[in-house]
Design an enzyme around this catalytic site. Structure first.
Site, PDB file in Angstrom:
ATOM      1  N   SER A   1      17.261 -14.643  38.284  1.00 13.25           N
ATOM      2  CA  SER A   1      17.819 -13.716  37.201  1.00 13.25           C
ATOM      3  C   SER A   1      19.348 -14.107  37.290  1.00 13.25           C
ATOM      4  O   SER A   1      20.095 -13.881  38.277  1.00 13.25           O
ATOM      5  CB  SER A   1      17.628 -12.227  37.561  1.00 13.25           C
ATOM      6  OG  SER A   1      18.337 -11.571  36.409  1.00 13.25           O
TER       7      SER A   1
ATOM      8  N   GLY B   1      21.222 -12.539  35.079  1.00  6.04           N
ATOM      9  CA  GLY B   1      21.934 -11.661  34.150  1.00  6.04           C
ATOM     10  C   GLY B   1      21.751 -11.681  32.647  1.00  6.04           C
ATOM     11  O   GLY B   1      20.728 -12.129  32.392  1.00  6.04           O
ATOM     12  N   ALA B   2      22.920 -11.744  31.970  1.00  7.21           N
ATOM     13  CA  ALA B   2      22.860 -11.806  30.549  1.00  7.21           C
ATOM     14  C   ALA B   2      22.617 -13.233  29.986  1.00  7.21           C
ATOM     15  O   ALA B   2      22.339 -13.433  28.765  1.00  7.21           O
ATOM     16  CB  ALA B   2      24.139 -11.295  29.962  1.00  7.21           C
TER      17      ALA B   2
ATOM     18  N   GLY C   1      20.283 -15.139  31.099  1.00  3.08           N
ATOM     19  CA  GLY C   1      18.585 -15.522  31.051  1.00  3.08           C
ATOM     20  C   GLY C   1      18.100 -15.466  32.662  1.00  3.08           C
ATOM     21  O   GLY C   1      18.451 -15.085  33.693  1.00  3.08           O
TER      22      GLY C   1
ATOM     23  N   GLY D   1      15.649  -5.729  37.050  1.00  2.92           N
ATOM     24  CA  GLY D   1      15.076  -6.798  37.714  1.00  2.92           C
ATOM     25  C   GLY D   1      13.888  -6.290  38.345  1.00  2.92           C
ATOM     26  O   GLY D   1      13.059  -7.274  38.249  1.00  2.92           O
ATOM     27  N   ASP D   2      13.506  -5.016  38.549  1.00  2.00           N
ATOM     28  CA  ASP D   2      12.252  -4.976  39.145  1.00  2.00           C
ATOM     29  C   ASP D   2      11.109  -5.080  38.213  1.00  2.00           C
ATOM     30  O   ASP D   2      10.128  -5.121  38.372  1.00  2.00           O
ATOM     31  CB  ASP D   2      12.405  -3.390  39.971  1.00  2.00           C
ATOM     32  CG  ASP D   2      13.724  -3.459  40.903  1.00  2.00           C
ATOM     33  OD1 ASP D   2      13.731  -4.349  41.726  1.00  2.00           O
ATOM     34  OD2 ASP D   2      14.389  -2.306  40.806  1.00  2.00           O
TER      35      ASP D   2
END
Length: 315
Positions: free
Chosen positions: A220, A222-223, A225, A251-252
Site C-alpha cells: 500500500s 497510501g494515496a 495507490g 489497510g485491513d
C-alpha cells in the site's frame, strides 16, 4: 473460510473532532466503539463482504469480554484464547480534515503457556481455512520469530498465509516464505533499509522482499495507490476517492478485499483497492459492505509508472 490471527487485539474508541488543540476541552461530534486489531478488522471486513470468517485472538478482562461480544454481534465467529492480562484499549481522534491521531496501549504480556495455547488454537481452527491472515504487532512475551512459526505450521497443514506486520517480526517471517505480505510504504522502506521516493523504488523494494522469501507482495502506497508483485507479474492500481473521513482499518479492509477475491492477480488487486478506498470514506473503523464499493473508480495497469514520485516520501 478466512481465518484471522490477532496476537494483540484491542477495544478501540474513535472520536470525531473538529480539530485537535492541546490543552483545550474538545467536543466530539461523533464517537464509536469497535473491536480492534488488524486481524480483527480483516475479519470484520470479510464478514461485511458476506464471507465466513473465524477470529483467533487472546482475550482477557472486561475489555476482552466486550471485544468478543462486539464481534459476535457482527456475526463473526470468535475462537478466544483466555489470558490473565486485560485486553488493551486504544483511542483514535479523527479530525474533520482527515488527520488521525492514535493512542495505542501496549497490551498484556503472554505467558509461555498462553503462547502455546494461541498456536494450538490457530492449528485447530485452520483445518477449513482457505487463507490464514496473521496481522498486527506482537504482544509482550512473543519473540519476533513467532509469526515465522505460524507460517511454518500453516504450510505444514496445507493452508495459505497472508502476513501484515512490520519490523523484526516481518523480517523473521520472510524466511518461512509467507504466501503474501502486505506492507505499507513506511514498512516497506524499513524492511529494505532505504528511502522510497518513487513508485519504481517501491517495486524494487517489493522484489527484494520476494527475494527474502515472500511469495507475493501487496504494498500500500497510501494515496498513491497499491502495488502487487508476484510470480504472475507486477500491477499498479489507483482509485478515485471522495471525502476522506478516517483511515482506521483501511489497510485491513484492503487485505480482506484481496483475500475474498482469491488472493492473487489483478482482479484481487482491484478488489483490494476498492475495499480500501471505500473504507477511508466511512467513519471510524467501519468496514465497507458490497454496497459501499465502487469498482468503476478503480484502475489497474501492468504498465507501472515507475518514475512517478510518491506524494509522501518515506525513509
Amino acid at each position: 473460510m478466512i481465518l484471522t490471527v490477532t496476537p494483540n487485539p484491542s477495544l478501540d474508541r474513535t472520536y470525531e473532532v473538529p480539530s485537535l488543540d492541546r490543552g483545550e476541552v474538545i467536543r466530539a461530534s461523533g464517537e464509536r466503539m469497535d473491536p480492534g486489531g488488524k486481524g480483527v478488522n480483516v475479519s470484520r471486513a470479510v464478514a461485511a463482504a458476506g464471507r465466513r470468517t473465524v477470529a483467533v485472538l487472546p482475550l482477557g478482562g472486561a475489555p476482552g469480554a466486550l471485544v468478543a461480544d462486539l464481534l459476535d454481534a457482527q456475526g463473526i465467529e470468535v475462537a478466544p484464547v483466555p489470558v490473565a492480562g486485560a485486553t488493551r484499549s486504544n483511542i483514535a481522534l479523527a479530525e474533520s480534515d482527515g488527520v488521525l491521531t492514535k493512542i495505542n496501549a501496549p497490551g498484556p504480556e503472554l505467558s509461555a503457556a498462553e503462547q502455546e495455547l494461541l498456536l494450538e488454537t490457530v492449528r485447530e481452527q485452520s483445518r477449513d481455512a482457505a487463507w490464514i491472515a496473521c496481522c498486527g504487532s506482537l504482544p509482550r512475551g512473543l519473540a519476533p520469530s513467532w509469526y515465522a512459526d505460524v507460517v511454518t505450521r500453516a504450510h505444514a497443514s496445507g493452508a495459505r498465509i497472508a502476513l501484515d506486520t512490520s519490523g523484526p517480526a516481518l523480517l523473521e517471517a520472510l524466511r518461512a516464505a509467507p504466501d503474501v505480505v502486505k506492507p505499507n510504504a513506511e514498512e516497506l522502506a524499513q524492511a529494505v533499509g532505504r528511502p522510497l521516493t518513487t513508485v519504481g523504488d517501491a517495486v524494487k523494494a517489493a522484489e527484494e522482499l520476494r527475494g527474502m522469501g515472500a511469495r507475493a507482495v501487496l504494498a500500500s502506497l497510501g494515496a498513491d495507490g497499491q502495488l502487487l508483485v508476484e510470480d504472475g507479474g507486477t500491477w499498479f492500481a489507483t482509485a478515485r476517492v471522495g471525502t476522506v473521513r478516517s483511515n482506521v482499518g483501511a489497510g485491513d479492509s484492503s487485505l480482506a478485499g484481496f483475500l475474498v477475491a482469491g488472493g492473487s492477480g489483478p482482479e484481487a488487486l482491484a478488489s483490494a483497492v476498492a475495499h480500501g478506498a471505500a473504507a477511508v470514506q466511512l467513519p471510524g473503523s467501519v468496514m465497507p459492505t458490497p454496497a459501499d464499493l465502487d469498482p468503476a473508480a478503480v484502475t489497474v495497469t501492468a504498465e507501472v509508472p515507475v518514475g512517478r514520485e510518491l506524494t509522501e516520501r518515506v525513509s
